[in-house]
Scaffold this motif. Structure first.
Motif, PDB file in Angstrom:
ATOM      1  N   PRO A 231       3.211   2.803 -12.663  1.00 47.07           N
ATOM      2  CA  PRO A 231       4.647   3.068 -12.845  1.00 47.07           C
ATOM      3  C   PRO A 231       5.546   2.130 -12.036  1.00 47.07           C
ATOM      4  CG  PRO A 231       3.436   5.120 -12.560  1.00 47.07           C
ATOM      5  CD  PRO A 231       2.474   4.019 -12.262  1.00 47.07           C
ATOM      6  N   ALA A 232       5.111   1.760 -10.801  1.00 45.65           N
ATOM      7  CA  ALA A 232       5.919   0.889  -9.946  1.00 45.65           C
ATOM      8  C   ALA A 232       5.082  -0.248  -9.362  1.00 45.65           C
ATOM      9  CB  ALA A 232       6.564   1.701  -8.828  1.00 45.65           C
ATOM     10  N   PHE A 233       4.087  -0.673 -10.122  1.00 41.69           N
ATOM     11  CA  PHE A 233       3.160  -1.731  -9.692  1.00 41.69           C
ATOM     12  C   PHE A 233       2.780  -2.545 -10.923  1.00 41.69           C
ATOM     13  CE2 PHE A 233      -0.919  -3.643  -8.915  1.00 41.69           C
ATOM     14  CZ  PHE A 233      -1.021  -3.873  -7.540  1.00 41.69           C
ATOM     15  N   SER A 234       2.954  -3.861 -10.854  1.00 41.32           N
ATOM     16  CA  SER A 234       2.576  -4.705 -11.983  1.00 41.32           C
ATOM     17  C   SER A 234       2.043  -6.033 -11.462  1.00 41.32           C
ATOM     18  CB  SER A 234       3.776  -4.937 -12.913  1.00 41.32           C
ATOM     19  OG  SER A 234       3.357  -5.575 -14.108  1.00 41.32           O
ATOM     20  N   TRP A 235       0.781  -6.293 -11.745  1.00 42.46           N
ATOM     21  CA  TRP A 235       0.094  -7.518 -11.310  1.00 42.46           C
ATOM     22  C   TRP A 235      -0.586  -8.110 -12.543  1.00 42.46           C
ATOM     23  CZ3 TRP A 235      -4.911  -7.457  -7.867  1.00 42.46           C
ATOM     24  CH2 TRP A 235      -5.237  -8.763  -7.505  1.00 42.46           C
TER      25      TRP A 235
ATOM     26  N   ARG B 271       0.828  -1.204   0.000  1.00 47.90           N
ATOM     27  CA  ARG B 271       0.000   0.000   0.000  1.00 47.90           C
ATOM     28  C   ARG B 271       0.863   1.255   0.000  1.00 47.90           C
ATOM     29  NH1 ARG B 271      -2.494  -2.722   4.545  1.00 47.90           N
ATOM     30  NH2 ARG B 271      -4.177  -4.078   3.789  1.00 47.90           N
ATOM     31  N   ARG B 272       1.921   1.240   0.834  1.00 47.24           N
ATOM     32  CA  ARG B 272       2.792   2.407   0.912  1.00 47.24           C
ATOM     33  C   ARG B 272       3.522   2.636  -0.407  1.00 47.24           C
ATOM     34  NH1 ARG B 272       4.657   5.048   5.499  1.00 47.24           N
ATOM     35  NH2 ARG B 272       2.676   4.295   6.320  1.00 47.24           N
ATOM     36  N   CYS B 273       3.984   1.572  -1.038  1.00 43.50           N
ATOM     37  CA  CYS B 273       4.643   1.704  -2.346  1.00 43.50           C
ATOM     38  C   CYS B 273       3.683   2.275  -3.383  1.00 43.50           C
ATOM     39  CB  CYS B 273       5.153   0.342  -2.818  1.00 43.50           C
ATOM     40  SG  CYS B 273       6.599  -0.293  -1.939  1.00 43.50           S
ATOM     41  N   LEU B 274       2.466   1.750  -3.373  1.00 41.13           N
ATOM     42  CA  LEU B 274       1.482   2.207  -4.358  1.00 41.13           C
ATOM     43  C   LEU B 274       1.151   3.677  -4.157  1.00 41.13           C
ATOM     44  CD1 LEU B 274      -0.386   1.572  -6.689  1.00 41.13           C
ATOM     45  CD2 LEU B 274      -2.042   0.637  -5.056  1.00 41.13           C
ATOM     46  N   GLU B 275       0.965   4.096  -2.913  1.00 38.64           N
ATOM     47  CA  GLU B 275       0.666   5.495  -2.655  1.00 38.64           C
ATOM     48  C   GLU B 275       1.824   6.404  -3.051  1.00 38.64           C
ATOM     49  OE1 GLU B 275      -2.326   7.006  -1.607  1.00 38.64           O
ATOM     50  OE2 GLU B 275      -2.863   4.997  -2.302  1.00 38.64           O
ATOM     51  N   ALA B 276       3.047   5.925  -2.881  1.00 40.04           N
ATOM     52  CA  ALA B 276       4.230   6.732  -3.222  1.00 40.04           C
ATOM     53  C   ALA B 276       4.310   7.004  -4.716  1.00 40.04           C
ATOM     54  CB  ALA B 276       5.505   6.036  -2.750  1.00 40.04           C
ATOM     55  N   SER B 277       3.674   6.159  -5.524  1.00 46.36           N
ATOM     56  CA  SER B 277       3.696   6.382  -6.975  1.00 46.36           C
ATOM     57  C   SER B 277       2.373   6.932  -7.499  1.00 46.36           C
ATOM     58  CB  SER B 277       4.045   5.080  -7.701  1.00 46.36           C
ATOM     59  OG  SER B 277       3.101   4.064  -7.420  1.00 46.36           O
ATOM     60  N   GLY B 278       1.553   7.483  -6.597  1.00 46.54           N
ATOM     61  CA  GLY B 278       0.345   8.168  -7.047  1.00 46.54           C
ATOM     62  C   GLY B 278      -0.955   7.465  -6.736  1.00 46.54           C
ATOM     63  N   GLY B 279      -0.901   6.306  -6.075  1.00 45.51           N
ATOM     64  CA  GLY B 279      -2.131   5.612  -5.704  1.00 45.51           C
ATOM     65  C   GLY B 279      -2.835   4.955  -6.871  1.00 45.51           C
ATOM     66  N   VAL B 280      -4.075   4.538  -6.633  1.00 44.40           N
ATOM     67  CA  VAL B 280      -4.802   3.809  -7.672  1.00 44.40           C
ATOM     68  C   VAL B 280      -5.067   4.670  -8.904  1.00 44.40           C
ATOM     69  CG1 VAL B 280      -5.875   2.188  -6.065  1.00 44.40           C
ATOM     70  CG2 VAL B 280      -7.059   4.321  -6.636  1.00 44.40           C
TER      71      VAL B 280
ATOM     72  N   HIS C 158      -5.129 -22.398 -16.524  1.00 45.97           N
ATOM     73  CA  HIS C 158      -5.406 -22.329 -15.095  1.00 45.97           C
ATOM     74  C   HIS C 158      -4.714 -21.066 -14.612  1.00 45.97           C
ATOM     75  CE1 HIS C 158      -1.753 -24.927 -15.644  1.00 45.97           C
ATOM     76  NE2 HIS C 158      -1.261 -24.058 -14.792  1.00 45.97           N
ATOM     77  N   VAL C 159      -4.684 -20.820 -13.323  1.00 45.48           N
ATOM     78  CA  VAL C 159      -4.243 -19.512 -12.838  1.00 45.48           C
ATOM     79  C   VAL C 159      -2.726 -19.423 -12.663  1.00 45.48           C
ATOM     80  CG1 VAL C 159      -4.335 -17.903 -10.900  1.00 45.48           C
ATOM     81  CG2 VAL C 159      -6.436 -18.985 -11.718  1.00 45.48           C
ATOM     82  N   HIS C 160      -2.161 -18.383 -13.271  1.00 48.17           N
ATOM     83  CA  HIS C 160      -0.798 -17.904 -13.029  1.00 48.17           C
ATOM     84  C   HIS C 160      -0.921 -16.436 -12.636  1.00 48.17           C
ATOM     85  CE1 HIS C 160       1.719 -20.904 -15.677  1.00 48.17           C
ATOM     86  NE2 HIS C 160       1.009 -21.523 -14.747  1.00 48.17           N
ATOM     87  N   ALA C 161      -0.291 -16.036 -11.541  1.00 49.54           N
ATOM     88  CA  ALA C 161      -0.327 -14.632 -11.140  1.00 49.54           C
ATOM     89  C   ALA C 161       1.090 -14.148 -10.849  1.00 49.54           C
ATOM     90  CB  ALA C 161      -1.207 -14.451  -9.902  1.00 49.54           C
ATOM     91  N   TRP C 162       1.508 -13.124 -11.596  1.00 47.00           N
ATOM     92  CA  TRP C 162       2.839 -12.531 -11.462  1.00 47.00           C
ATOM     93  C   TRP C 162       2.682 -11.171 -10.802  1.00 47.00           C
ATOM     94  CZ3 TRP C 162       6.854 -15.473 -13.586  1.00 47.00           C
ATOM     95  CH2 TRP C 162       6.476 -16.488 -14.497  1.00 47.00           C
ATOM     96  N   LEU C 163       3.562 -10.840  -9.855  1.00 44.87           N
ATOM     97  CA  LEU C 163       3.391  -9.606  -9.089  1.00 44.87           C
ATOM     98  C   LEU C 163       4.737  -8.955  -8.784  1.00 44.87           C
ATOM     99  CD1 LEU C 163       1.525  -7.714  -7.431  1.00 44.87           C
ATOM    100  CD2 LEU C 163       1.801  -9.298  -5.527  1.00 44.87           C
ATOM    101  N   ASN C 164       4.807  -7.650  -9.011  1.00 47.57           N
ATOM    102  CA  ASN C 164       6.031  -6.886  -8.762  1.00 47.57           C
ATOM    103  C   ASN C 164       5.634  -5.482  -8.310  1.00 47.57           C
ATOM    104  OD1 ASN C 164       8.700  -6.076  -8.650  1.00 47.57           O
ATOM    105  ND2 ASN C 164       9.011  -6.005 -10.851  1.00 47.57           N
ATOM    106  N   VAL C 165       6.043  -5.092  -7.111  1.00 49.08           N
ATOM    107  CA  VAL C 165       5.679  -3.782  -6.557  1.00 49.08           C
ATOM    108  C   VAL C 165       6.915  -3.170  -5.902  1.00 49.08           C
ATOM    109  CG1 VAL C 165       4.155  -2.527  -5.003  1.00 49.08           C
ATOM    110  CG2 VAL C 165       3.360  -4.657  -6.039  1.00 49.08           C
ATOM    111  N   ALA C 166       7.128  -1.891  -6.152  1.00 45.46           N
ATOM    112  CA  ALA C 166       8.277  -1.195  -5.542  1.00 45.46           C
ATOM    113  C   ALA C 166       7.934   0.263  -5.297  1.00 45.46           C
ATOM    114  CB  ALA C 166       9.490  -1.307  -6.464  1.00 45.46           C
ATOM    115  N   ARG C 167       8.786   0.934  -4.565  1.00 43.64           N
ATOM    116  CA  ARG C 167       8.662   2.377  -4.442  1.00 43.64           C
ATOM    117  C   ARG C 167       9.310   3.017  -5.653  1.00 43.64           C
ATOM    118  NH1 ARG C 167       9.807   1.299   1.100  1.00 43.64           N
ATOM    119  NH2 ARG C 167      11.990   1.900   0.916  1.00 43.64           N
ATOM    120  N   PRO C 168       8.743   4.095  -6.169  1.00 39.48           N
ATOM    121  CA  PRO C 168       9.316   4.735  -7.355  1.00 39.48           C
ATOM    122  C   PRO C 168      10.698   5.291  -7.066  1.00 39.48           C
ATOM    123  CG  PRO C 168       7.622   6.120  -6.384  1.00 39.48           C
ATOM    124  CD  PRO C 168       7.557   4.804  -5.665  1.00 39.48           C
ATOM    125  N   VAL C 169      11.542   5.273  -8.100  1.00 42.41           N
ATOM    126  CA  VAL C 169      12.897   5.803  -7.956  1.00 42.41           C
ATOM    127  C   VAL C 169      13.073   7.033  -8.823  1.00 42.41           C
ATOM    128  CG1 VAL C 169      13.904   3.587  -7.360  1.00 42.41           C
ATOM    129  CG2 VAL C 169      13.720   4.228  -9.771  1.00 42.41           C
TER     130      VAL C 169
END
Length: 343
Positions: free
Chosen positions: A321-325, A285-294, A332-343
Motif C-alpha cells: 500500500p505504501a511501498f513500491s520497488w 522499515r518503520r514505514c513498512l511496518e506501519a502499513s502492515g509489514g511484509v 541493464h538495471v533500473h531500480a525505482w523506489l518509493n516508500v512512505a508511511r500510510p496516510v
C-alpha cells in the motif's frame, strides 16, 4: 523506455572497487532476515533502533548545511531553489537537475558533495555507487546537485543528486512521512554495456535480483502461476506511485507464504537497504511496518525481456500500500523506489 543514453562528458575517475559480499549485517533487521524464525521478532517495534529516521543533525545533513553555506550568490542562483519548487519531487533515470556538474564547483565544494554521498550510503553502498557512476558517466564529478530550502535554518531542506542512473536525496526528514525524502532511482550498465549478459556480470545491483529469484525458486506451481506475469510495467516513475488501499490484488501475496519465505522477503528488502545509511534504512522499515509489514506486500515477476531465456527473471516488483520497488534488469538495471508511511 525512458531515455538512457550515456552522458557525453566523462572525466577521469580513480575510485576503487571492492568485491566484498553485498549483503552485510545491519543489526537486528538483517539478522531476522537471515535466520528462519527470527524475522518477525527482529522487525517488531521494540527491536528497532531508537532513531527511526534522519535528522538535521546527521552527518549527511550537516555536510549539506556546510555545502550550502559555501555557495556564492551566483552559485545559489544556479543550483538552489525554494523548498516547494516542482523540481524537488522529480525522479528520473537519466537527467540533469541543474546545468552545472559537481566538477564545476570549487575543490572544497566537490569534497563536500563527496562527503554527503558517503554519508547517505553505507560503506559498501558507497563503493558500489562509485563503481556505477564510473561505468555510467565517467565518475562522481559528472553528476549534478541541487539544494532546496535553507539547510542553515530551522526550515525544511533537501539536497538532490542526479545524473545517469541516479536520483538520490538527503532531507533531514523534512519531507514528513516519506522515506529518503521522496522517490529515488538507482541503476547500472555494468562496464558501460547497454545490453548486459544473462548473468549481469559486474552489475553492482544484480545481487538484489538474485535474492528475489531465490524466493521464486521456493514457490510451488500454483504460487509461480500467481507470481508470474507476461508483460512488464512501464520503465518510469509512474510505476512506483503509491496506491494505498487501491493496490490491485495482482502478483503473489507475501502474507500467504510460509515463515521461511517471509524471512526471505525481509532479506530481499535488506539487500536493498544495505546500500544506504542506517537512518534511512530504519525509516523504510518503520514505514513498512506501519502499513502492515511484509505480509501486505505483493511480489510479481515478469516474463518479458528474460535475458538468455533462462527463467531467471530480470524484471520484478515488490509492492504494498505504501511501498513500491520496481527492479528492471533488462537491458541493464533500473531500480525505482518509493516508500512512505500510510496516510
Amino acid at each position: 523506455m525512458a531515455n538512457d543514453a550515456p552522458l557525453s562528458d566523462k572525466p577521469e575517475c580513480c575510485e576503487n572497487w571492492s568485491r566484498r559480499d553485498f549483503v552485510r549485517s545491519l543489526g537486528a533487521g538483517m539478522l531476522g532476515a537471515s535466520v528462519p524464525g527470527l524475522g518477525a521478532a527482529a522487525w517488531a517495534a521494540d527491536e528497532k533502533p531508537a532513531k527511526a529516521g534522519p535528522s538535521p543533525s546527521d552527518l549527511a545533513e550537516t555536510a549539506v548545511a556546510r555545502f550550502y553555506k559555501s555557495l556564492s550568490k551566483s552559485q545559489r542562483e544556479a543550483i538552489c531553489f525554494p523548498f516547494d519548487h516542482q523540481l524537488r519531487t522529480v525522479v528520473k533515470n537519466n537527467w540533469s537537475i541543474v546545468k552545472p556538474t559537481i566538477r564545476d564547483l570549487d575543490k572544497e565544494q566537490q569534497a563536500l558533495c563527496r562527503e554527503i554521498m558517503k554519508d547517505l550510503s553505507s560503506e559498501d553502498g558507497y563503493e558500489r555507487f562509485m563503481r556505477q557512476m564510473k561505468d555510467d558517466a565517467g565518475g562522481f564529478d559528472a553528476y549534478h546537485v541541487a539544494v532546496f530550502g535553507e539547510p542553515e535554518s530551522e526550515k525544511p531542506f533537501e539536497w538532490v543528486l542526479t545524473g545517469r542512473h541516479d536520483t538520490l536525496r538527503v532531507d533531514g526528514d523534512s519531507v514528513v512521512g516519506s522515506a529518503f525524502g521522496g522517490p529515488i532511482f538507482y541503476g547500472h550498465a555494468a562496464n558501460g554495456n547497454f545490453d548486459e549478459d544473462a548473468k549481469h556480470t559486474n552489475n553492482v545491483w544484480w545481487p538484489q535480483a538474485e535474492q528475489a529469484n531465490k524466493i521464486f525458486s521456493t514457490l510451488d506451481e500454483a504460487q509461480r502461476k500467481q507470481a508470474l506475469m507476461e508483460d512488464a510495467e512501464a520503465d518510469d516513475s509512474e510505476t512506483i506511485k503509491l496506491k494505498g488501499q487501491a493496490l490491485a490484488a495482482t502478483g503473489l501475496s507475501i502474507g500467504t507464504l510460509d515463515g521461511q519465505q517471509k524471512d526471505m522477503t525481509r532479506k530481499l528488502v535488506e539487500t536493498m537497504l544495505a546500500i544506504f545509511r542506517e537512518v534511512d534504512a530504519a525509516e523504510v522499515r518503520r514505514c513498512l511496518e506501519a502499513s502492515g509489514g511484509v505480509d501486505k506486500l505483493r511480489l510479481t515477476f515478469y516474463k518479458e525481456d528474460d535475458i538468455g531465456d533462462d527463467g531467471v527473471w530480470d524484471i520484478w516488483k515488490l509492492e504494498g500500500p505504501a511501498f513500491s520497488w520496481y527492479f528492471r534488469g533488462a537491458p541493464h538495471v533500473h531500480a525505482w523506489l518509493n516508500v512512505a508511511r500510510p496516510v
